[in-house]
Write a protein that holds these residues in place. Sequence first.
Motif, short mmCIF file in Angstrom:
data_model
loop_
_atom_site.label_atom_id
_atom_site.label_comp_id
_atom_site.label_asym_id
_atom_site.label_seq_id
_atom_site.Cartn_x
_atom_site.Cartn_y
_atom_site.Cartn_z
N LEU A 80 53.88 34.01 22.98
CA LEU A 80 52.84 34.32 22.00
C LEU A 80 51.74 35.15 22.63
N ALA A 81 51.36 34.78 23.86
CA ALA A 81 50.31 35.53 24.56
C ALA A 81 50.75 36.97 24.79
N ALA A 94 52.79 24.67 29.44
CA ALA A 94 52.20 25.91 29.93
C ALA A 94 52.14 25.91 31.45
N THR A 101 57.73 30.43 28.23
CA THR A 101 57.39 29.34 27.32
C THR A 101 56.95 29.96 25.99
N VAL A 152 55.42 28.29 17.45
CA VAL A 152 54.56 27.39 18.23
C VAL A 152 53.99 26.31 17.33
N GLN A 162 56.04 34.42 16.23
CA GLN A 162 55.92 33.59 17.43
C GLN A 162 54.91 32.47 17.22
N ALA A 163 53.80 32.78 16.51
CA ALA A 163 52.78 31.75 16.24
C ALA A 163 53.35 30.67 15.34
N GLN A 215 58.99 24.82 25.09
CA GLN A 215 58.16 24.57 23.91
C GLN A 215 56.80 23.97 24.24
N ASN A 216 56.75 23.14 25.28
CA ASN A 216 55.57 22.29 25.42
C ASN A 216 54.82 22.44 26.72
N MET A 219 54.19 29.53 24.37
CA MET A 219 52.82 30.00 24.45
C MET A 219 52.73 31.31 25.22
#
Length: 734
Positions: free
Chosen positions: A623-624, A595, A618, A644, A640-641, A592-593, A620
Amino acid sequence: MPHRIKELKLTHFRGATQPVTIQFDPKKSVVVIFGENGTGKSTVVDAIDAVGNASFGSLDREGVRPNPHKYVSSINRTARSLEVELTTAIGHTWKATISGKNVVVAAGTDGSFLPGILVLRRRELLKLIETQPAKRYEAIKSFIDVAEVDKAEAALRGDLVAVDKQFGNAKAARDQAQKSLHAFWEQEKQAHETEAEPLGWAEQRIAEDLTALESQASHLETLLSGIKTLLTATASWQQAHETRDDWTLKVEAAKAKLADTNRSEDTRRTDLIGLLTSARKYLAPPAAPTSCPLCANDVQAESLRQRIEDQLHQLQSASELLQLVNSTQNSYKRAADDCDRCNRDVFSQFQKLATHLATHEPVAVQALNINWKELTLELQTAAASDVISEQATDLAQQLWAESPVVQQALDSLRQRLTLHDNIKVQADLLKDSTKKAADLGQVVERLTKTCQLVVDTRREFVQTILDGIIEEVNRLFTAIHPGEKIGLHRLEMDEVKRSSLEQHARFEDASEVIPQAYFSESHLDTFGFCLWLALAKRLNPKQLVLVLDDVFTSVDTQHFQRISELLADEAQYFQQLIIATHNRRWHDLYRQNSAGAHLIKLESWTLNKGLKPYEDQTLMAALADALGAEPFDRQAVASQAGIVLETVLDRLALAYGCLLPHKHGNSYTLGELLFSTGKLLQKATIIRIDRDVHGHPVLPNNWSEIQLNDLFQTINGLTFIRNEVGAHFSPSGA
């Protein structure tokens, strides 16, 4: 960093029943390997340990020792088929295999550099906090490079023990020599001897010239030997003389019988017997004459021999007497020759003994009133004979009668000489052992001081290291336990025991407490970890890969969060940080936290498939990937956003104490989280340093301020999109 682990290949190593390759992202400083119990985490950690430290890892423990090599290969596989290959970010490779009972590590490429690998397992952590002081020191010894000092100290101690033993032997020899010499002194000291101590007395005795005594003893030994030799020679002569006389009588008796026979028979008959006997010898085989040597007439040898035998048979009586005479005469001649030989032997020994006594006549022999010089002169002109032998026999008996007195004089001389030798031996031994004990005593003293110097230097060196890490241990410990009045007070080596680590902690107002008595299990765990981490940072951390294998088991959620933040901060000092855990909180936290973390998840293990690792993303990263996917999927991106955003807002609400409705499972909606953090975000400002596209600070340092109100309003206005296409299923994905 160039020496981060990039790839790990396992072939028939422990749980890797099938060949498997695990990829690591060398761009990430933290690697989290998550898996439930039994999925193969220990296999991965042991594989890294095998290459990095030539170690059997978790197999090196009680119950498996001394044969961990038997169990390191996969079940139903041999150690020969086992291999672990580690590749770093710049392509350097190293391989671990099994040879005999050992792990053997070799570079796969020339010039390969292998980073240092430190593995912390829970049992090593417990050694730091729960074991006896001596075992605590063993647990940290690898961080304190005193191996060569330990070798030097062990060698010095070995030398000290050996020399001290020699010193003890020298003192014992000195004491024994002193005791023996003192006994001689008390027993043999004469009234005229004035020396007041045994060694001085002994040196005075040793200085005496004993040449005359030695010469006297030698002459007496020669005399006694000569007397015995002469007695033996005269005894042999007497025996030979008697034998010769016996044969003389036998010859006369045989001749008398023969004479009687000759008177009773014809004299010519006797002559005839002699003639025929001579002829028989002449004609004895192999001789075979064909003519008579007197008249030259032809003869037949065999016929003539037979006729001679017939004649001799008729003349047998006279012949036997003649043979007896001849035989006794031969025996007499041998006896006479033996008697002459004995006469010569007696004469020789008599002459030697007389010559010796002419110049070295002892007092005991002087009582015989013999002029040995005159006797010597007489013997020079005389020859061996029965008369001389008779004289020698008589003198030998007289001398033998005096030999006990001579022997007594010799024994007295020998006793004096032996006493002199014994005194010299003990005096020399006393002086030598005294000097040796003194020399060895100095060596023992120097070795003791040197050994103590090495011990003190080692302790001072180790203590300096321990003193140097206390501040860092407390800093790390405080990061996990802020505001708590506990911490490390001091670490010290025991002054008496060689390798023993004592721990003293602070607890409330007390500063000399034993942490094991006052700390909770969670505090002990984190204390041990902070101690280990501080020691690791003392090394060359930029060349180190840290591996944590299920270290934390007793920390609560709040402390777990702080530990994770501490690890994130400390990872920058090391080449790489690898966390292997079965605790899902680690997985969820980094997913979650973080990167900067690479997530690896292990699926359930089976014998047929072995390890099943795969890369977990992760939030992020997920999401990417969703943003970059083609064709673009609004539903996936929005979903996904939203995840996050909910995670970020949940952490903000927790960190700043924002109000949220109490709900079962704390599952809050996006709207509830935005409402809770709204006031905070409308007023909050982020101040951060400017960085380039690679994340490096821009020099000179510039600071930027970001007001979050505008960002909050924008996000708040876009939540409908997530509600429309992300939170609810839309067949079209629009």
